[in-house]
Scaffold this motif. Structure first.
Motif, PDB file in Angstrom:
ATOM      1  N   THR A  44       0.851  -1.185   0.000  1.00 51.90           N
ATOM      2  CA  THR A  44       0.000   0.000   0.000  1.00 51.90           C
ATOM      3  C   THR A  44       0.885   1.232   0.000  1.00 51.90           C
ATOM      4  O   THR A  44       1.818   1.346   0.790  1.00 51.90           O
ATOM      5  CB  THR A  44      -0.927   0.018   1.224  1.00 51.90           C
ATOM      6  OG1 THR A  44      -1.784  -1.131   1.177  1.00 51.90           O
ATOM      7  CG2 THR A  44      -1.788   1.276   1.234  1.00 51.90           C
ATOM      8  N   PHE A  45       0.591   2.150  -0.912  1.00 56.57           N
ATOM      9  CA  PHE A  45       1.378   3.368  -1.076  1.00 56.57           C
ATOM     10  C   PHE A  45       0.422   4.533  -1.226  1.00 56.57           C
ATOM     11  O   PHE A  45      -0.442   4.525  -2.107  1.00 56.57           O
ATOM     12  CB  PHE A  45       2.284   3.234  -2.316  1.00 56.57           C
ATOM     13  CG  PHE A  45       3.078   4.457  -2.668  1.00 56.57           C
ATOM     14  CD1 PHE A  45       4.204   4.811  -1.942  1.00 56.57           C
ATOM     15  CD2 PHE A  45       2.703   5.263  -3.737  1.00 56.57           C
ATOM     16  CE1 PHE A  45       4.943   5.938  -2.269  1.00 56.57           C
ATOM     17  CE2 PHE A  45       3.430   6.386  -4.081  1.00 56.57           C
ATOM     18  CZ  PHE A  45       4.554   6.721  -3.338  1.00 56.57           C
ATOM     19  N   GLU A  46       0.559   5.536  -0.362  1.00 59.52           N
ATOM     20  CA  GLU A  46      -0.313   6.713  -0.396  1.00 59.52           C
ATOM     21  C   GLU A  46      -1.791   6.321  -0.402  1.00 59.52           C
ATOM     22  O   GLU A  46      -2.623   6.929  -1.101  1.00 59.52           O
ATOM     23  CB  GLU A  46       0.012   7.583  -1.609  1.00 59.52           C
ATOM     24  CG  GLU A  46       1.388   8.205  -1.581  1.00 59.52           C
ATOM     25  CD  GLU A  46       1.546   9.226  -0.456  1.00 59.52           C
ATOM     26  OE1 GLU A  46       0.606  10.033  -0.272  1.00 59.52           O
ATOM     27  OE2 GLU A  46       2.603   9.216   0.223  1.00 59.52           O
ATOM     28  N   GLY A  47      -2.115   5.280   0.361  1.00 55.43           N
ATOM     29  CA  GLY A  47      -3.500   4.845   0.495  1.00 55.43           C
ATOM     30  C   GLY A  47      -4.006   3.976  -0.635  1.00 55.43           C
ATOM     31  O   GLY A  47      -5.179   3.568  -0.624  1.00 55.43           O
ATOM     32  N   VAL A  48      -3.160   3.667  -1.616  1.00 57.43           N
ATOM     33  CA  VAL A  48      -3.553   2.854  -2.759  1.00 57.43           C
ATOM     34  C   VAL A  48      -2.922   1.469  -2.632  1.00 57.43           C
ATOM     35  O   VAL A  48      -1.721   1.352  -2.352  1.00 57.43           O
ATOM     36  CB  VAL A  48      -3.114   3.510  -4.085  1.00 57.43           C
ATOM     37  CG1 VAL A  48      -3.421   2.595  -5.265  1.00 57.43           C
ATOM     38  CG2 VAL A  48      -3.804   4.858  -4.252  1.00 57.43           C
ATOM     39  N   THR A  49      -3.721   0.429  -2.846  1.00 63.78           N
ATOM     40  CA  THR A  49      -3.219  -0.944  -2.771  1.00 63.78           C
ATOM     41  C   THR A  49      -2.751  -1.394  -4.146  1.00 63.78           C
ATOM     42  O   THR A  49      -3.538  -1.429  -5.108  1.00 63.78           O
ATOM     43  CB  THR A  49      -4.311  -1.891  -2.258  1.00 63.78           C
ATOM     44  OG1 THR A  49      -4.700  -1.495  -0.941  1.00 63.78           O
ATOM     45  CG2 THR A  49      -3.801  -3.330  -2.205  1.00 63.78           C
ATOM     46  N   PHE A  50      -1.473  -1.711  -4.243  1.00 63.07           N
ATOM     47  CA  PHE A  50      -0.891  -2.220  -5.476  1.00 63.07           C
ATOM     48  C   PHE A  50      -0.701  -3.734  -5.361  1.00 63.07           C
ATOM     49  O   PHE A  50      -0.378  -4.241  -4.281  1.00 63.07           O
ATOM     50  CB  PHE A  50       0.471  -1.563  -5.744  1.00 63.07           C
ATOM     51  CG  PHE A  50       0.400  -0.108  -6.103  1.00 63.07           C
ATOM     52  CD1 PHE A  50       0.408   0.296  -7.429  1.00 63.07           C
ATOM     53  CD2 PHE A  50       0.323   0.873  -5.116  1.00 63.07           C
ATOM     54  CE1 PHE A  50       0.353   1.641  -7.764  1.00 63.07           C
ATOM     55  CE2 PHE A  50       0.258   2.207  -5.438  1.00 63.07           C
ATOM     56  CZ  PHE A  50       0.271   2.597  -6.767  1.00 63.07           C
ATOM     57  N   ARG A  51      -0.875  -4.421  -6.474  1.00 61.02           N
ATOM     58  CA  ARG A  51      -0.603  -5.847  -6.546  1.00 61.02           C
ATOM     59  C   ARG A  51       0.644  -6.079  -7.382  1.00 61.02           C
ATOM     60  O   ARG A  51       0.896  -5.358  -8.350  1.00 61.02           O
ATOM     61  CB  ARG A  51      -1.790  -6.603  -7.161  1.00 61.02           C
ATOM     62  CG  ARG A  51      -3.096  -6.441  -6.386  1.00 61.02           C
ATOM     63  CD  ARG A  51      -2.968  -6.935  -4.969  1.00 61.02           C
ATOM     64  NE  ARG A  51      -4.233  -6.820  -4.240  1.00 61.02           N
ATOM     65  CZ  ARG A  51      -4.335  -6.970  -2.935  1.00 61.02           C
ATOM     66  NH1 ARG A  51      -3.246  -7.220  -2.194  1.00 61.02           N
ATOM     67  NH2 ARG A  51      -5.513  -6.857  -2.342  1.00 61.02           N
ATOM     68  N   LYS A  52       1.410  -7.070  -7.001  1.00 59.74           N
ATOM     69  CA  LYS A  52       2.657  -7.350  -7.706  1.00 59.74           C
ATOM     70  C   LYS A  52       2.426  -7.449  -9.209  1.00 59.74           C
ATOM     71  O   LYS A  52       1.534  -8.161  -9.666  1.00 59.74           O
ATOM     72  CB  LYS A  52       3.282  -8.653  -7.186  1.00 59.74           C
ATOM     73  CG  LYS A  52       4.638  -8.966  -7.792  1.00 59.74           C
ATOM     74  CD  LYS A  52       5.259 -10.204  -7.164  1.00 59.74           C
ATOM     75  CE  LYS A  52       6.643 -10.473  -7.747  1.00 59.74           C
ATOM     76  NZ  LYS A  52       7.286 -11.655  -7.108  1.00 59.74           N
ATOM     77  N   GLY A  53       3.242  -6.709  -9.961  1.00 60.04           N
ATOM     78  CA  GLY A  53       3.140  -6.707 -11.415  1.00 60.04           C
ATOM     79  C   GLY A  53       2.251  -5.626 -11.986  1.00 60.04           C
ATOM     80  O   GLY A  53       2.235  -5.415 -13.209  1.00 60.04           O
ATOM     81  N   ASP A  54       1.495  -4.900 -11.134  1.00 58.67           N
ATOM     82  CA  ASP A  54       0.646  -3.822 -11.646  1.00 58.67           C
ATOM     83  C   ASP A  54       1.486  -2.785 -12.390  1.00 58.67           C
ATOM     84  O   ASP A  54       2.470  -2.263 -11.844  1.00 58.67           O
ATOM     85  CB  ASP A  54      -0.056  -3.103 -10.490  1.00 58.67           C
ATOM     86  CG  ASP A  54      -1.275  -3.838  -9.970  1.00 58.67           C
ATOM     87  OD1 ASP A  54      -1.633  -4.870 -10.554  1.00 58.67           O
ATOM     88  OD2 ASP A  54      -1.867  -3.360  -8.982  1.00 58.67           O
TER      89      ASP A  54
END
Length: 391
Positions: free
Chosen positions: A284-294
């Protein structure tokens, strides 16, 4: 979620920066379902983080949309620590003062020759100058025949102007085939090639050994794909701006020593590159959830128009950085992947202004001309017909 397709959006054809400036109204990070789906970062400070935080945003996947089995370009597609060793090698050899010893003289010579080849008082700047100067300088430094210019330009256009995965992939395949053939020929008799950058690559050592063929191929592909289209694109927008702004142009003609500082403001204002990264893991970065490879887009034109970093960002202010100081921008990226060819690019852009502007009094865009931007991984003008008064 908001639609944003930097390769195909019609809004990018006429005045891309006016359109990109409207992204300030969107969230700091948003998701676009276009181009296979990717995240777009809209704040300069966060774009800087994307460039710098390789632990979160990996450079091992750069293309948007994703290209399966894309060629690995050294060092662009590597993260530290593997990236660090190659970058240090290239900075100390291929981009050393020795390797670039003739850059200033050659650039002036090529620029003057191209100018004197223009028809009387006019030119189509994109094809008559902007396409030709960077490729001629690069081929000269690599010791390659200038007759390869058109073949190289064809696959570079495919890589950067491709509007589909298929078109972009075809460009990479053509570049790989050319570079493999050319490098094989050169290495058959390496002493016959005296190009400064080629010699530096052949003589380079990493961890005590010479570079192998695959490493040389990857580095040469990186230089071809990363350092030509970008300089050409930047030239087209800078010259358009100066042709349309007599006040700014007159200042540079009267104050040539101010060109290096002014250039940085124009690089800020007319950013061109949509640079890809990928989430290195789930986080999670700056409130956004990233998934591997996004996929993640960190665009230099968006960064340069962030009003939080640059008040009144659409204005061109040669004094923006302070008295005689260069404005700080992300036009060449930042962090471990700060563009290694920045000096090369700045030199060509500076000399373009020093050599052309005094020779083009009354510079203007030809009346009735339609000026359109080509969309793609970088933004470039399709054509730029210019006119000026004959001395």
């Amino acid at each position: 979620m908001f639609h944003f397709d930097f390769r195909n959006d019609e809004a990018l054809r006429q005045d891309p920066w006016a359109y990109l400036a409207t992204l300030d109204d969107l969230p700091d990070i948003f998701f676009s379902p276009d181009l296979g789906g990717y995240w777009v970062v809209t704040r300069a400070a966060l774009i800087d983080d994307v460039f710098s935080r390789h632990d979160l945003f990996t450079a091992t996947s750069l293309a948007i949309p994703k290209i399966e089995n894309a060629p690995v370009l050294i060092p662009n597609h590597l993260d530290p620590p593997a990236h660090t060793a190659y970058r240090k090698l290239m900075a100390g050899s291929m981009f050393s003062p020795r390797a670039l010893a003739g850059l200033e003289e050659d650039t002036r010579r090529f620029a003057r020759a191209l100018f004197h080849a223009f028809p009387s008082g006019r030119c189509e700047f994109v094809h008559d100058f902007a396409y030709r100067l960077p490729i001629d300088i690069f081929l000269s430094m690599m010791g390659a025949d200038l007759a390869h210019r058109d073949e190289c330009l064809a696959f570079i256009k495919g890589i950067f102007r491709g509007r589909t995965v298929e078109e972009t992939t075809a460009g990479f395949h053509a570049a790989h085939a050319f570079t493999t053939r050319w490098l094989t020929e050169q290495l058959a008799d390496p002493d016959a090639n005296q190009g400064g950058m080629f010699r530096a690559m052949v003589e380079a050592r990493i961890e005590g050994r010479s570079l192998n063929f695959e490493e040389m191929l990857s580095i040469t592909l990186m230089l071809l794909s990363g350092g030509l289209d970008t300089i050409t694109s930047q030239m087209t927008h800078i010259m358009r701006f100066l042709a349309e702004s007599p006040k700014h142009r007159a200042f540079l003609v009267d104050n040539p020593d101010a060109i290096p500082v002014a250039l940085e403001e124009m690089l800020r204002r007319f950013g061109i590159s949509f640079i890809g990264r990928a989430a290195a893991d789930d986080f999670t970065f700056e409130g956004v959830t990233f998934r591997k490879g996004d996929p993640v887009c960190a665009a230099t034109p968006i960064a340069g128009l962030d009003p939080r970093a640059f008040p009144d960002p659409l204005a061109v202010d040669f004094g923006r950085g302070g008295e005689g100081r260069r404005v700080k921008h992300l036009g060449f990226g930042s962090g471990p992947h700060l563009c290694i060819g920045a000096y090369l690019a700045r030199t060509q852009l500076r000399i373009m202004l020093e050599e052309l502007l005094p020779r083009m009094p009354g510079l203007r865009i030809a009346p009735g001309a339609t000026i359109e931007n080509m969309r793609g991984a970088t933004m470039m003008l399709h054509s730029l017909p210019l006119e000026w008064q004959q001395g």
